[in-house]
Structure formats: structure tokens, C-alpha cells
Write a protein that holds these residues in place. Structure first.
Motif, mmCIF file in Angstrom:
data_model
loop_
_atom_site.group_PDB
_atom_site.id
_atom_site.type_symbol
_atom_site.label_atom_id
_atom_site.label_comp_id
_atom_site.label_asym_id
_atom_site.label_seq_id
_atom_site.Cartn_x
_atom_site.Cartn_y
_atom_site.Cartn_z
ATOM 1 N N ALA A 19 0.840 -1.205 0.000
ATOM 2 C CA ALA A 19 0.000 0.000 0.000
ATOM 3 C C ALA A 19 0.874 1.253 0.000
ATOM 4 N N TYR A 20 1.949 1.230 0.778
ATOM 5 C CA TYR A 20 2.865 2.375 0.824
ATOM 6 C C TYR A 20 3.486 2.609 -0.554
ATOM 7 N N ILE A 21 4.034 1.569 -1.154
ATOM 8 C CA ILE A 21 4.704 1.713 -2.461
ATOM 9 C C ILE A 21 3.694 2.122 -3.530
ATOM 10 N N ARG A 22 2.505 1.542 -3.493
ATOM 11 C CA ARG A 22 1.465 1.873 -4.471
ATOM 12 C C ARG A 22 1.092 3.352 -4.389
ATOM 13 N N ASP A 23 1.128 3.948 -3.201
ATOM 14 C CA ASP A 23 0.801 5.366 -3.070
ATOM 15 C C ASP A 23 1.991 6.263 -3.409
ATOM 16 N N VAL A 24 3.190 5.866 -3.007
ATOM 17 C CA VAL A 24 4.359 6.738 -3.154
ATOM 18 C C VAL A 24 4.881 6.792 -4.590
ATOM 19 N N LEU A 25 4.888 5.686 -5.294
ATOM 20 C CA LEU A 25 5.458 5.681 -6.653
ATOM 21 C C LEU A 25 4.851 6.747 -7.559
ATOM 22 N N PRO A 26 3.520 6.899 -7.640
ATOM 23 C CA PRO A 26 2.975 7.952 -8.501
ATOM 24 C C PRO A 26 3.336 9.371 -8.022
ATOM 25 N N ARG A 27 3.604 9.537 -6.746
ATOM 26 C CA ARG A 27 3.950 10.858 -6.202
ATOM 27 C C ARG A 27 5.383 11.276 -6.558
ATOM 28 N N LEU A 28 6.250 10.320 -6.833
ATOM 29 C CA LEU A 28 7.675 10.612 -7.030
ATOM 30 C C LEU A 28 7.941 11.660 -8.103
ATOM 31 N N SER A 29 7.257 11.593 -9.212
ATOM 32 C CA SER A 29 7.564 12.493 -10.329
ATOM 33 C C SER A 29 7.152 13.934 -10.065
ATOM 34 N N SER A 30 6.181 14.174 -9.228
ATOM 35 C CA SER A 30 5.705 15.541 -9.011
ATOM 36 C C SER A 30 5.981 16.090 -7.613
ATOM 37 N N HIS A 31 6.503 15.275 -6.746
ATOM 38 C CA HIS A 31 6.737 15.718 -5.367
ATOM 39 C C HIS A 31 7.977 16.608 -5.300
ATOM 40 N N PRO A 32 7.910 17.731 -4.576
ATOM 41 C CA PRO A 32 9.082 18.618 -4.480
ATOM 42 C C PRO A 32 10.282 17.906 -3.845
ATOM 43 N N ALA A 33 11.435 18.054 -4.453
ATOM 44 C CA ALA A 33 12.652 17.397 -3.961
ATOM 45 C C ALA A 33 12.987 17.840 -2.547
ATOM 46 N N ARG A 34 12.710 19.085 -2.203
ATOM 47 C CA ARG A 34 13.039 19.585 -0.858
ATOM 48 C C ARG A 34 12.177 18.935 0.229
ATOM 49 N N GLU A 35 11.112 18.260 -0.169
ATOM 50 C CA GLU A 35 10.222 17.592 0.779
ATOM 51 C C GLU A 35 10.261 16.073 0.619
ATOM 52 N N VAL A 36 11.390 15.573 0.128
ATOM 53 C CA VAL A 36 11.511 14.140 -0.139
ATOM 54 C C VAL A 36 11.341 13.291 1.122
ATOM 55 N N GLU A 37 11.667 13.851 2.295
ATOM 56 C CA GLU A 37 11.511 13.074 3.534
ATOM 57 C C GLU A 37 10.054 12.697 3.784
ATOM 58 N N GLN A 38 9.119 13.424 3.149
ATOM 59 C CA GLN A 38 7.699 13.069 3.288
ATOM 60 C C GLN A 38 7.374 11.737 2.609
ATOM 61 N N LEU A 39 8.260 11.289 1.738
ATOM 62 C CA LEU A 39 8.003 10.046 1.020
ATOM 63 C C LEU A 39 8.678 8.837 1.656
ATOM 64 N N THR A 40 9.410 9.053 2.739
ATOM 65 C CA THR A 40 9.936 7.915 3.492
ATOM 66 C C THR A 40 8.770 7.306 4.268
ATOM 67 N N PRO A 41 8.842 6.053 4.645
ATOM 68 C CA PRO A 41 7.706 5.462 5.368
ATOM 69 C C PRO A 41 7.279 6.260 6.608
ATOM 70 N N SER A 42 8.231 6.712 7.413
ATOM 71 C CA SER A 42 7.832 7.462 8.619
ATOM 72 C C SER A 42 7.308 8.844 8.258
ATOM 73 N N GLY A 43 7.917 9.509 7.284
ATOM 74 C CA GLY A 43 7.433 10.821 6.854
ATOM 75 C C GLY A 43 6.068 10.734 6.196
ATOM 76 N N TRP A 44 5.829 9.669 5.465
ATOM 77 C CA TRP A 44 4.569 9.459 4.751
ATOM 78 C C TRP A 44 3.399 9.358 5.723
ATOM 79 N N THR A 45 3.614 8.695 6.865
ATOM 80 C CA THR A 45 2.524 8.547 7.843
ATOM 81 C C THR A 45 2.096 9.897 8.403
ATOM 82 N N THR A 46 3.039 10.858 8.473
ATOM 83 C CA THR A 46 2.725 12.196 8.975
ATOM 84 C C THR A 46 2.188 13.098 7.870
ATOM 85 N N ALA A 47 2.804 13.059 6.687
ATOM 86 C CA ALA A 47 2.432 13.950 5.589
ATOM 87 C C ALA A 47 1.102 13.555 4.944
#
Length: 180
Positions: A139-167
Motif C-alpha cells: 500500500a505504501y509503495i502503491r501510493d508513493v510511486l505515482p507521487r515521485l515524479s511531481s513531489h518537491p525534492a526539498r520535501e523528499v523526507e515526506q516520502l519515506t515510510p515514517s514521513g509518509w505517515t505524517t504527511a
């Protein structure tokens, strides 16, 4: 099995130590420490007494002699859990968590290339991080993969598993795996 006359009583006392631990489940660390002090410390003293007696009676190179020597050499570490109610009686949880690494080690030798090994290591890190956070890795990978291309690089920590739960709390909540 080579000296059941000596080993069986020791195993019985060890079983009694684990019975105390079963009784201690659900207690606070302080309560667990007090229970261990009252019930486990005397059992450990019995074990120590029997080990000292066995050391005097068995051949040092026999299986029992080697086990006795090992236990006595590790005696301080064996008692450490009595000092802090947060500590487990054994390291079984750690051993279980490392089992996947031990089993996979042979497989990782054949990742195809050094780059394949790096990709596999990254994927294993993500999966284990999700498991540690009780998230469904798929579920995590299925949600994060589409976000990779448009997510701001400066906020990449939001795409880590722990950051994702908060963001992304709403999406992450649906990926939580119930505890067993």
C-alpha cells in the motif's frame, strides 16, 4: 540429552523463569522489575548454585561441562534483565527480526549485478521500515510511486515510510496493518 540428570532440573527452573515472565505481561516496567526481584532472582540463585555444583562434578570438555562453563561466563549478562523491567528475559525478538536477513543472505549473493544488489537493499530497507511502522509495504509503495515524479525534492523526507505517515495521514491510516 547427554546428562539429563543435571540438565532436566535446570530446564525446569528455566521454565519457571518464563512462567514469571508470562505472569509479568501487561505490567508496568516497575511492577515487572518488582515481580522479577521477588520471584525470578531466587530462581536464578538456584540455577547459579546448581551450575557451580555441576562445574565441580562434570568433565570440562563434556557437552554439559561446556554448557556450564558458557552459562557461568555469561552470568552477569544472564541476570541483566532483573535490573530493568523494560528488558526482555531473552533476545528472541531480535533473533526473529534478523531471521529474514540470515535466510536471505544466500539469495542476495545472486542479485545479478552490483546495481541489482543496491536496488534490492533499498527495497528491503523500505519493506522493513514499513513493517516496523506496521504499514502494508505494498500500500505504501502503491501510493508513493505515482507521487515521485511531481513531489518537491526539498520535501523528499515526506516520502519515506515514517514521513509518509505524517504527511499523508488519511492514506497512511488505510495502510496500517493490525497488530497480531
Amino acid at each position: 540429552t547427554t546428562d539429563p540428570k543435571r540438565a532436566d532440573p535446570l530446564l525446569g527452573i528455566i521454565a519457571a523463569l518464563y512462567a514469571v515472565e508470562a505472569e509479568a505481561k501487561g505490567l508496568t516496567a516497575d511492577e515487572r522489575e518488582a515481580l522479577r526481584d521477588e520471584r525470578s532472582r531466587p530462581l536464578l540463585a538456584k540455577i547459579h548454585e546448581r551450575l557451580l555444583q555441576a562445574r565441580a562434578d562434570v568433565l570440562p570438555k563434556s557437552p554439559m561441562g561446556q554448557a556450564v562453563t558458557y552459562a557461568l561466563n555469561q552470568w552477569a549478562a544472564l541476570q541483566r534483565y532483573l535490573e530493568d523491567g523494560r528488558l526482555a528475559i531473552d533476545n528472541n525478538a531480535t533473533e526473529r527480526s534478523l531471521r529474514g536477513v540470515a535466510v536471505g543472505r544466500k539469495n542476495w549473493l545472486f542479485t545479478g549485478s552490483e546495481a541489482g544488489g543496491r536496488r534490492a537493499a533499498a527495497l528491503y530497507s523500505i519493506v522493513e521500515s514499513c513493517r516496523r511502522l506496521r504499514l502494508d509495504p505494498f500500500a505504501y509503495i502503491r501510493d508513493v510511486l505515482p507521487r515521485l515524479s511531481s513531489h518537491p525534492a526539498r520535501e523528499v523526507e515526506q516520502l519515506t515510510p515514517s514521513g509518509w505517515t505524517t504527511a499523508f495521514p488519511v492514506v497512511a491510516a488505510s495502510a496500517v496493518v493490525p497488530s497480531a
